[in-house]
Enzyme design. Structure first.
Site, PDB file in Angstrom:
ATOM      1  N   ASN A  29       0.043   0.898   6.630  1.00 48.14           N
ATOM      2  CA  ASN A  29       0.653  -0.130   5.772  1.00 48.14           C
ATOM      3  C   ASN A  29       1.163  -1.222   6.674  1.00 48.14           C
ATOM      4  O   ASN A  29       1.687  -0.934   7.757  1.00 48.14           O
ATOM      5  CB  ASN A  29       1.881   0.418   5.036  1.00 48.14           C
ATOM      6  CG  ASN A  29       1.502   1.222   3.824  1.00 48.14           C
ATOM      7  OD1 ASN A  29       0.334   1.368   3.518  1.00 48.14           O
ATOM      8  ND2 ASN A  29       2.511   1.756   3.157  1.00 48.14           N
ATOM      9  N   GLY A  30       1.091  -2.472   6.206  1.00 51.48           N
ATOM     10  CA  GLY A  30       1.613  -3.581   7.003  1.00 51.48           C
ATOM     11  C   GLY A  30       0.491  -4.508   7.419  1.00 51.48           C
ATOM     12  O   GLY A  30      -0.634  -4.407   6.910  1.00 51.48           O
TER      13      GLY A  30
ATOM     14  N   LYS B 220       9.212 -12.020 -16.458  1.00 52.27           N
ATOM     15  CA  LYS B 220       8.818 -10.717 -17.007  1.00 52.27           C
ATOM     16  C   LYS B 220       7.605 -10.872 -17.913  1.00 52.27           C
ATOM     17  O   LYS B 220       6.659 -10.108 -17.845  1.00 52.27           O
ATOM     18  CB  LYS B 220      10.005 -10.145 -17.784  1.00 52.27           C
ATOM     19  CG  LYS B 220      10.248  -8.709 -17.701  1.00 52.27           C
ATOM     20  CD  LYS B 220      10.805  -8.112 -16.435  1.00 52.27           C
ATOM     21  CE  LYS B 220      10.318  -8.589 -15.142  1.00 52.27           C
ATOM     22  NZ  LYS B 220      11.017  -8.152 -13.972  1.00 52.27           N
TER      23      LYS B 220
ATOM     24  N   ARG C 247       2.387   1.101  -5.908  1.00 51.32           N
ATOM     25  CA  ARG C 247       2.621   0.198  -4.787  1.00 51.32           C
ATOM     26  C   ARG C 247       1.422  -0.693  -4.493  1.00 51.32           C
ATOM     27  O   ARG C 247       1.570  -1.763  -3.900  1.00 51.32           O
ATOM     28  CB  ARG C 247       2.913   1.018  -3.518  1.00 51.32           C
ATOM     29  CG  ARG C 247       4.228   1.735  -3.566  1.00 51.32           C
ATOM     30  CD  ARG C 247       4.378   2.555  -2.321  1.00 51.32           C
ATOM     31  NE  ARG C 247       4.511   1.705  -1.154  1.00 51.32           N
ATOM     32  CZ  ARG C 247       5.659   1.390  -0.588  1.00 51.32           C
ATOM     33  NH1 ARG C 247       6.762   1.843  -1.077  1.00 51.32           N
ATOM     34  NH2 ARG C 247       5.685   0.616   0.465  1.00 51.32           N
TER      35      ARG C 247
ATOM     36  N   LYS D  33       4.516  -3.178  -6.046  1.00 50.29           N
ATOM     37  CA  LYS D  33       5.940  -2.979  -6.271  1.00 50.29           C
ATOM     38  C   LYS D  33       6.787  -3.457  -5.103  1.00 50.29           C
ATOM     39  O   LYS D  33       7.845  -4.016  -5.274  1.00 50.29           O
ATOM     40  CB  LYS D  33       6.185  -1.483  -6.518  1.00 50.29           C
ATOM     41  CG  LYS D  33       7.624  -1.116  -6.797  1.00 50.29           C
ATOM     42  CD  LYS D  33       8.054  -1.629  -8.140  1.00 50.29           C
ATOM     43  CE  LYS D  33       9.495  -1.310  -8.475  1.00 50.29           C
ATOM     44  NZ  LYS D  33       9.971  -2.181  -9.564  1.00 50.29           N
TER      45      LYS D  33
ATOM     46  N   CYS E 247       0.852  -1.183   0.000  1.00 54.19           N
ATOM     47  CA  CYS E 247       0.000   0.000   0.000  1.00 54.19           C
ATOM     48  C   CYS E 247       0.895   1.244   0.000  1.00 54.19           C
ATOM     49  O   CYS E 247       2.086   1.156   0.273  1.00 54.19           O
ATOM     50  CB  CYS E 247      -0.870   0.016   1.240  1.00 54.19           C
ATOM     51  SG  CYS E 247      -1.727  -1.531   1.512  1.00 54.19           S
TER      52      CYS E 247
ATOM     53  N   HIS F  29      13.115 -34.288 -20.300  1.00 56.57           N
ATOM     54  CA  HIS F  29      12.811 -35.180 -19.178  1.00 56.57           C
ATOM     55  C   HIS F  29      11.374 -34.987 -18.700  1.00 56.57           C
ATOM     56  O   HIS F  29      11.085 -35.167 -17.527  1.00 56.57           O
ATOM     57  CB  HIS F  29      13.809 -34.935 -18.040  1.00 56.57           C
ATOM     58  CG  HIS F  29      15.210 -35.275 -18.438  1.00 56.57           C
ATOM     59  ND1 HIS F  29      15.644 -36.564 -18.602  1.00 56.57           N
ATOM     60  CD2 HIS F  29      16.249 -34.478 -18.770  1.00 56.57           C
ATOM     61  CE1 HIS F  29      16.916 -36.557 -18.992  1.00 56.57           C
ATOM     62  NE2 HIS F  29      17.303 -35.297 -19.112  1.00 56.57           N
TER      63      HIS F  29
ATOM     64  N   GLU G  18      14.351 -15.138 -15.664  1.00 53.31           N
ATOM     65  CA  GLU G  18      13.895 -13.754 -15.551  1.00 53.31           C
ATOM     66  C   GLU G  18      13.045 -13.370 -16.765  1.00 53.31           C
ATOM     67  O   GLU G  18      12.027 -12.690 -16.631  1.00 53.31           O
ATOM     68  CB  GLU G  18      15.108 -12.824 -15.400  1.00 53.31           C
ATOM     69  CG  GLU G  18      14.798 -11.348 -15.414  1.00 53.31           C
ATOM     70  CD  GLU G  18      13.793 -10.895 -14.342  1.00 53.31           C
ATOM     71  OE1 GLU G  18      13.479 -11.674 -13.429  1.00 53.31           O
ATOM     72  OE2 GLU G  18      13.323  -9.741 -14.453  1.00 53.31           O
TER      73      GLU G  18
ATOM     74  N   TRP H 255      -3.726  -2.122  -1.123  1.00 50.42           N
ATOM     75  CA  TRP H 255      -3.626  -3.426  -1.787  1.00 50.42           C
ATOM     76  C   TRP H 255      -4.143  -4.414  -0.755  1.00 50.42           C
ATOM     77  O   TRP H 255      -3.513  -4.642   0.269  1.00 50.42           O
ATOM     78  CB  TRP H 255      -2.169  -3.702  -2.146  1.00 50.42           C
ATOM     79  CG  TRP H 255      -1.928  -4.919  -2.965  1.00 50.42           C
ATOM     80  CD1 TRP H 255      -2.038  -5.035  -4.328  1.00 50.42           C
ATOM     81  CD2 TRP H 255      -1.479  -6.196  -2.494  1.00 50.42           C
ATOM     82  NE1 TRP H 255      -1.705  -6.301  -4.714  1.00 50.42           N
ATOM     83  CE2 TRP H 255      -1.355  -7.045  -3.621  1.00 50.42           C
ATOM     84  CE3 TRP H 255      -1.183  -6.725  -1.233  1.00 50.42           C
ATOM     85  CZ2 TRP H 255      -0.938  -8.367  -3.522  1.00 50.42           C
ATOM     86  CZ3 TRP H 255      -0.771  -8.040  -1.145  1.00 50.42           C
ATOM     87  CH2 TRP H 255      -0.652  -8.846  -2.270  1.00 50.42           C
TER      88      TRP H 255
ATOM     89  N   GLU I  87       4.372 -11.684 -15.797  1.00 51.31           N
ATOM     90  CA  GLU I  87       3.782 -10.668 -14.932  1.00 51.31           C
ATOM     91  C   GLU I  87       3.169  -9.511 -15.698  1.00 51.31           C
ATOM     92  O   GLU I  87       2.178  -8.940 -15.247  1.00 51.31           O
ATOM     93  CB  GLU I  87       4.770 -10.171 -13.867  1.00 51.31           C
ATOM     94  CG  GLU I  87       5.950  -9.417 -14.385  1.00 51.31           C
ATOM     95  CD  GLU I  87       6.886  -8.981 -13.274  1.00 51.31           C
ATOM     96  OE1 GLU I  87       6.433  -8.657 -12.173  1.00 51.31           O
ATOM     97  OE2 GLU I  87       8.107  -8.958 -13.523  1.00 51.31           O
TER      98      GLU I  87
HETATM   99  C1  F6R Z   1       9.283  -8.601 -10.705  1.00 49.40           C
HETATM  100  C2  F6R Z   1       9.621  -7.969  -9.459  1.00 49.40           C
HETATM  101  C3  F6R Z   1       9.549  -8.779  -8.229  1.00 49.40           C
HETATM  102  C4  F6R Z   1      10.607  -8.299  -7.225  1.00 49.40           C
HETATM  103  C5  F6R Z   1      10.437  -9.021  -5.891  1.00 49.40           C
HETATM  104  C6  F6R Z   1      11.494  -8.611  -4.911  1.00 49.40           C
HETATM  105  O1  F6R Z   1       9.452  -7.743 -11.787  1.00 49.40           O
HETATM  106  O2  F6R Z   1       9.922  -6.814  -9.419  1.00 49.40           O
HETATM  107  O3  F6R Z   1       9.689 -10.129  -8.489  1.00 49.40           O
HETATM  108  O4  F6R Z   1      11.867  -8.532  -7.757  1.00 49.40           O
HETATM  109  O5  F6R Z   1       9.170  -8.734  -5.366  1.00 49.40           O
HETATM  110  O6  F6R Z   1      11.458  -7.243  -4.682  1.00 49.40           O
HETATM  111  P1  F6R Z   1      12.694  -6.461  -4.104  1.00 49.40           P
HETATM  112  O7  F6R Z   1      13.792  -6.552  -5.102  1.00 49.40           O
HETATM  113  O8  F6R Z   1      12.207  -5.075  -3.900  1.00 49.40           O
HETATM  114  O9  F6R Z   1      13.063  -7.154  -2.821  1.00 49.40           O
END
Ligand code: F6R
Length: 612
Positions: free
Chosen positions: A100-101, A488, A27, A607, A2, A507, A484, A74, A491
């Site tokens: 938040n939390g 990408k 966020r 985020k 949030c 396999h 990765e 969120w 998501e």
């Molecule tokens: C994907 C993405 C997430 C973050 C993960 C860790 O694009 O951004 O998978 O990498 O939530 O976040 P951080 O790096 O902030 O600990």
């Protein structure tokens, strides 16, 4: 997750709060709300859905007042709805707060408060805090907040308005970030720095259980024992434009285009380019410490975890140090074997990820040397690592999907590998110098690649955007990168995707290949190219369409097998992920745009993941 904002000053609070929330919307974004105080009452407005819904509701009847708090939510406890949106108030409407939390003992507290006559209107854990404050408040909010801190379990960042004190804004935090922006005649609060940058660059980081008491012309901070502490603001030199789209349609593509600059900045922060050697103080080990290390454990989540996987390949290769990579949510609960002599590295763009923080605490408890790699100065993870913190210099990353932070994380993996290798005597100084010299060319190569590949990628996406699933395959570093690439795509475009070690496909998973399945093969590591190409032949003979991404010098060999071929400039093996990541990030972006997805704010994601 949030987002929180708060303001006290001489201007109307509403526009400032809404502007701050718009900068934090990435966020978390299933509902939003603000509360503004005008001396005689606290006025509230909330709306389910995007911030625009709240803006629309406020249009005809703006809230008046020069002190206020705001929130984008969120959902964790209770569905997204107007009622569950923050701010929440006590029954009299005299205290309002945003949170938040997660309050872990909220059920028990709710039962106790209900027994005392409190009527709850939402399903949130947050509402217990405001009723609790109401019970604990007897004319001294500071004391009520302190008593609440002794009762609340879990994590919180709070901003509180109290009708009895129309000229004071309170905030406090525990295990959830909160920063105070200082200026002469106004004070600001936010869960994340970009929300403040338009107003001030002097930022005070609140520590756990500290309470900030903000007035128009002053900010006073009390430590957890109730003692006033001196302010120690940090100056944030992030470019405001870095937190704006600057003509690009989305933050994600803007941030991909910022990668060459982020790479250069991170490189020069760690390498003396005159002597082409690592800066003396760049990494926190002595030669003796590096030599005596038994193992390195890298722990992170999501994209940052994938950077750790690249780290494993590069560090083991150059520094001959055994490396384990683990996702933080697994590490913290698996009773890890670790102790003095082991090195632990947490990687986190935001520096606030709850699981990564908890894993760090566990590693410290076990006696390992704990380091962190993060993009955010003063973040919780940076602070927990103390002097053992390394920084990426990617600048603020706004799109939910991490791109420029990831590329700088893998750059740091190479630099860490070189440092450890030199100190452990596993590579010669000349070899290190050659690799660092080659790294200076990477930003230009990345820039050229960005210019060259975008059209091909757009054309390709317009043909393949309706695919239901996509496989990414590779070997060695290309496999790490495939993970990765696949995340990408998933998501941002919501296409089901899997990353496989190319040799592992047969396999079991090859059963999923059918005519038309898209398989993207990463083939940058010359020594493994023939092996991966034979796996490409295996999938093609079962009807797959093969997109091959390889280096220019492998183009001829790969071209024979590929339905579509994209090349990246040549570079030493360890540096190729820094180039090959660019087309796969752009592919995910372009597929998402072609499918009409909300690229910067993918559904269900936030985020910064500050809950377990
Ligand atoms: C994907 C993405 C997430 C973050 C993960 C860790 O694009 O951004 O998978 O990498 O939530 O976040 P951080 O790096 O902030 O600990």
């Amino acid at each position: 997750m949030c987002g929180i904002v708060g303001y006290i000053g001489n201007q109307q609070a509403q526009p400032i709060l809404l502007d701050g929330l718009s900068r934090l919307e990435y966020r978390g974004y299933d509902s939003a709300g603000i509360a503004v105080m005008d001396g005689s009452a606290i006025h509230l407005m909330k709306a389910k859905g995007r911030l625009q819904n709240l803006v629309d509701r406020l249009e005809g009847s703006p809230l008046q007042g020069t002190i206020g708090i705001g929130h984008t939510r969120w959902a964790t406890h209770g569905e997204p709805s107007d009622l569950n949106a923050h701010p929440h108030t006590d029954m009299r409407g005299s205290i309002a707060l945003v949170h938040n939390g997660i309050i872990e003992n909220h059920e028990q507290l709710r039962a106790e408060l209900v027994a005392q006559g409190c009527q709850f209107v939402s399903q949130t854990d947050t509402e217990v805090i405001v009723h609790l404050l109401n019970r604990l408040y007897s004319g001294d909010m500071l004391s009520a907040l302190r008593q609440a801190a002794a009762v609340l379990e879990g994590s919180y960042a709070l901003c509180v308005l109290n009708i009895d004190e129309p000229d004071v804004l309170y905030c406090t935090r525990k295990d959830s970030p909160l920063v105070v922006g200082l200026s002469r005649d106004a004070q600001y609060v936010a869960s994340d720095i970009p929300a403040l940058l338009h107003h001030t660059r002097e930022v005070e980081l609140l520590e756990d259980k500290e309470i900030a008491v903000l007035r128009r012309d002053s900010a006073v901070i009390y430590d957890p024992y109730g003692r006033q502490r001196a302010l120690k603001p940090i100056h944030v030199d992030w470019d405001v434009e870095a937190a704006e789209k600057g003509g690009y349609p989305h933050f994600m593509v803007k941030e991909i285009h910022e990668e060459p600059a982020s790479l250069s900045k991170t490189f020069t922060a760690h390498v003396d380019t005159n002597t082409m050697t690592l800066r003396q103080d760049a990494f926190p080990f002595t030669e003796e410490e590096a030599k005596s290390l038994a193992t390195l454990t890298i722990v992170a989540c999501g994209t940052a975890y994938h950077a750790g996987v690249i780290g494993k390949y590069v560090i083991e290769k150059l520094a001959r140090l055994p490396v384990t990579v683990d996702v933080a949510s697994e590490f913290r609960y698996r009773d890890p074997i670790m102790g003095p002599g082991d090195l632990f590295l947490a990687i986190s763009q935001s520096g606030e990820t709850a699981d990564t923080l908890a894993a760090m605490r566990e590693a410290s408890r076990l006696g390992a040397k704990v380091m962190a790699l993060t993009n955010v100065v003063g973040s919780s993870i940076a602070r927990l690592a103390g002097d053992n913190v390394l920084y990426t210099y990617a600048g603020p990353e706004i799109a939910v999907a991490s791109t420029k932070a990831y590329i700088t994380q893998i750059e740091m993996m190479v630099l860490l590998a070189v440092d450890l290798a030199l100190k452990r005597g596993t590579i010669a100084a000349e070899e290190a110098k050659a690799l660092l010299t080659a790294m200076t060319d990477i930003p230009d190569k990345a820039e050229a690649l960005l210019t060259d590949c975008e059209d091909d990628i757009q054309r390709f996406s317009s043909r393949y955007f309706d695919k239901k699933h996509v496989f990414y395959i590779g070997r060695g570093l290309d496999y790490a990168l495939a993970m990765e690439a696949s995340l990408k795509l998933k998501e941002v475009s919501y296409i089901m995707s899997e990353a496989y070690a190319a040799g592992e496909l047969k396999h079991g998973t090859i059963a999923l290949i059918e005519p038309g399945t898209l398989v993207c093969a990463l083939v940058t590591q010359a020594a493994l190219a023939d092996k991966t190409l034979s796996n490409v032949r295996e999938v093609k003979s079962r009807g797959a369409k093969a997109l091959v991404i390889c280096t220019e010098s492998l183009a001829e060999r790969c071209g024979k097998e590929a339905d579509e071929l994209w090349t990246v400039p040549d570079a030493p093996d360890a540096l190729l992920p820094l180039l090959a990541i660019i087309p796969v990030q752009l592919l995910a972006y372009s597929m998402a745009v072609s499918r009409g997805c909300d690229v910067d704010k993918p559904r269900n994601l936030a985020k910064s993941v500050t809950v377990e």
